[in-house]
Write an enzyme that holds these catalytic residues in place. Structure first.
Site, PDB file in Angstrom:
ATOM      1  N   GLY A   1       5.464 -25.709  -1.491  1.00 12.86           N
ATOM      2  CA  GLY A   1       6.508 -26.564  -0.964  1.00 12.86           C
ATOM      3  C   GLY A   1       6.192 -27.185   0.380  1.00 12.86           C
ATOM      4  O   GLY A   1       5.077 -27.629   0.648  1.00 12.86           O
TER       5      GLY A   1
ATOM      6  N   ASN B   1       8.448 -21.544   8.863  1.00 11.85           N
ATOM      7  CA  ASN B   1       8.881 -22.331   7.716  1.00 11.85           C
ATOM      8  C   ASN B   1       9.525 -21.496   6.610  1.00 11.85           C
ATOM      9  O   ASN B   1      10.411 -21.979   5.907  1.00 11.85           O
ATOM     10  CB  ASN B   1       7.679 -23.092   7.142  1.00 11.85           C
ATOM     11  CG  ASN B   1       7.966 -23.668   5.777  1.00 11.85           C
ATOM     12  OD1 ASN B   1       8.654 -24.680   5.628  1.00 11.85           O
ATOM     13  ND2 ASN B   1       7.442 -23.020   4.732  1.00 11.85           N
TER      14      ASN B   1
ATOM     15  N   GLY C   1      28.562 -23.812  -0.503  1.00 14.28           N
ATOM     16  CA  GLY C   1      27.723 -22.990  -1.363  1.00 14.28           C
ATOM     17  C   GLY C   1      26.546 -22.371  -0.641  1.00 14.28           C
ATOM     18  O   GLY C   1      25.771 -21.624  -1.231  1.00 14.28           O
TER      19      GLY C   1
ATOM     20  N   TYR D   1      23.580 -19.039   4.645  1.00 17.86           N
ATOM     21  CA  TYR D   1      22.355 -19.774   5.001  1.00 17.86           C
ATOM     22  C   TYR D   1      22.630 -20.737   6.149  1.00 17.86           C
ATOM     23  O   TYR D   1      21.853 -20.812   7.112  1.00 17.86           O
ATOM     24  CB  TYR D   1      21.873 -20.518   3.769  1.00 17.86           C
ATOM     25  CG  TYR D   1      20.658 -21.396   3.970  1.00 17.86           C
ATOM     26  CD1 TYR D   1      19.375 -20.860   3.945  1.00 17.86           C
ATOM     27  CD2 TYR D   1      20.795 -22.771   4.157  1.00 17.86           C
ATOM     28  CE1 TYR D   1      18.263 -21.662   4.106  1.00 17.86           C
ATOM     29  CE2 TYR D   1      19.686 -23.589   4.323  1.00 17.86           C
ATOM     30  CZ  TYR D   1      18.422 -23.031   4.297  1.00 17.86           C
ATOM     31  OH  TYR D   1      17.324 -23.836   4.467  1.00 17.86           O
TER      32      TYR D   1
END
Length: 255
Positions: free
Chosen positions: A17, A90, A151, A155
């Site tokens: 990614g 990251n 949602g 996070y």
């Protein structure tokens, strides 16, 4: 970018990614890259790809949720490629669940990876930067930490905490020529995104909705971010610290 050649960069979550794209770009800029990831096989593959393209890299296996493991991994990789100039925090993880349906075990996992992980890495690496009198720390945060995301409540909280942490530490270590800055990606086409929204018709509907919200008319690609990371690691950004930059196709616009 100025001042990157032959300097060492450590990139967490660098086997896939956005992390892989960053590792490859920094290697193209002439840096020696430590590819840190929990997936040993994927990390080795990433290093092979970087070397095949003419870059310099070594793999390190690292579980960022455990501080002792982080210290050992940093010591091992630095013994191979030298002291770290740039740390790119990251690595991250999330799963879309309404907050009232989550459990403390889920909270702990999200916090351990997305907040404590960068703290572990930063504490282990920045001590050497301060002693040597220079270094760069770049956090791959998220616009979820700036504006919130349905949602992704826990996070979003960890990314907001990471942004605040980076600003506070930037103030503490700035006189030692150590800078800390945050890059906030928007929705991005990565394996993590596939796991996040799912595949098939339902997953495509979510992706289409994301695209409709982006003024530039697409979601991000991993290659949209490494140029800014290289800039923040370079001498060109030597007078920048404590900054938060969104790269989201205009999805969020901060003044």
């Amino acid at each position: 970018m100025r001042g990157l050649k032959d300097k060492v960069a450590l990139v967490t979550g660098a086997a896939s990614g956005i992390g892989l794209a960053i590792a490859k770009r920094l290697a193209e800029e002439g840096m020696v890259v430590g590819v840190l990831d929990i997936n040993a096989e994927a990390a080795a593959k990433a290093v092979a790809e970087i070397k095949a393209a003419g870059g310099k890299a070594e793999a390190g296996i690292c579980d960022i949720t455990h501080y002792d493991a982080v210290k050992a991994a940093v010591a091992e990789i630095e013994s191979k490629i030298g002291p770290t100039w740039a740390l790119v925090n990251n690595a991250g993880w999330d799963k879309p669940i309404p907050f009232l349906k989550t459990t403390p075990d889920f909270w702990q996992k999200v916090v351990s990876i997305n907040y404590m992980g960068p703290l572990h890495m930063t504490h282990a690496v920045v001590q050497g930067m301060v002693q040597r009198g220079g270094g760069r720390v770049i956090f791959i945060a998220s616009d979820a930490g700036r504006v919130g995301s349905s949602g992704e409540v826990v996070y979003s909280g960890t990314k907001g905490a990471t942004i605040a942490f980076s600003k506070a530490l930037a103030r503490e270590v700035s006189r030692k020529n150590v800078t800390l800055n945050c890059l906030c990606p928007g929705p991005t086409n990565t394996p993590a995104m596939d796991a996040f929204v799912g595949t098939g018709e339902e997953g495509q509907k979510i992706r289409d909705a994301m695209v409709r919200g982006v003024p530039l008319g697409r979601i991000g690609e991993p290659t949209d971010y490494p140029g800014l990371v290289a800039f923040l690691a370079s001498d060109d950004a030597s007078f920048m610290t404590g900054q938060v930059i969104s790269v989201s196709g205009g999805l969020t616009m901060h003044g």
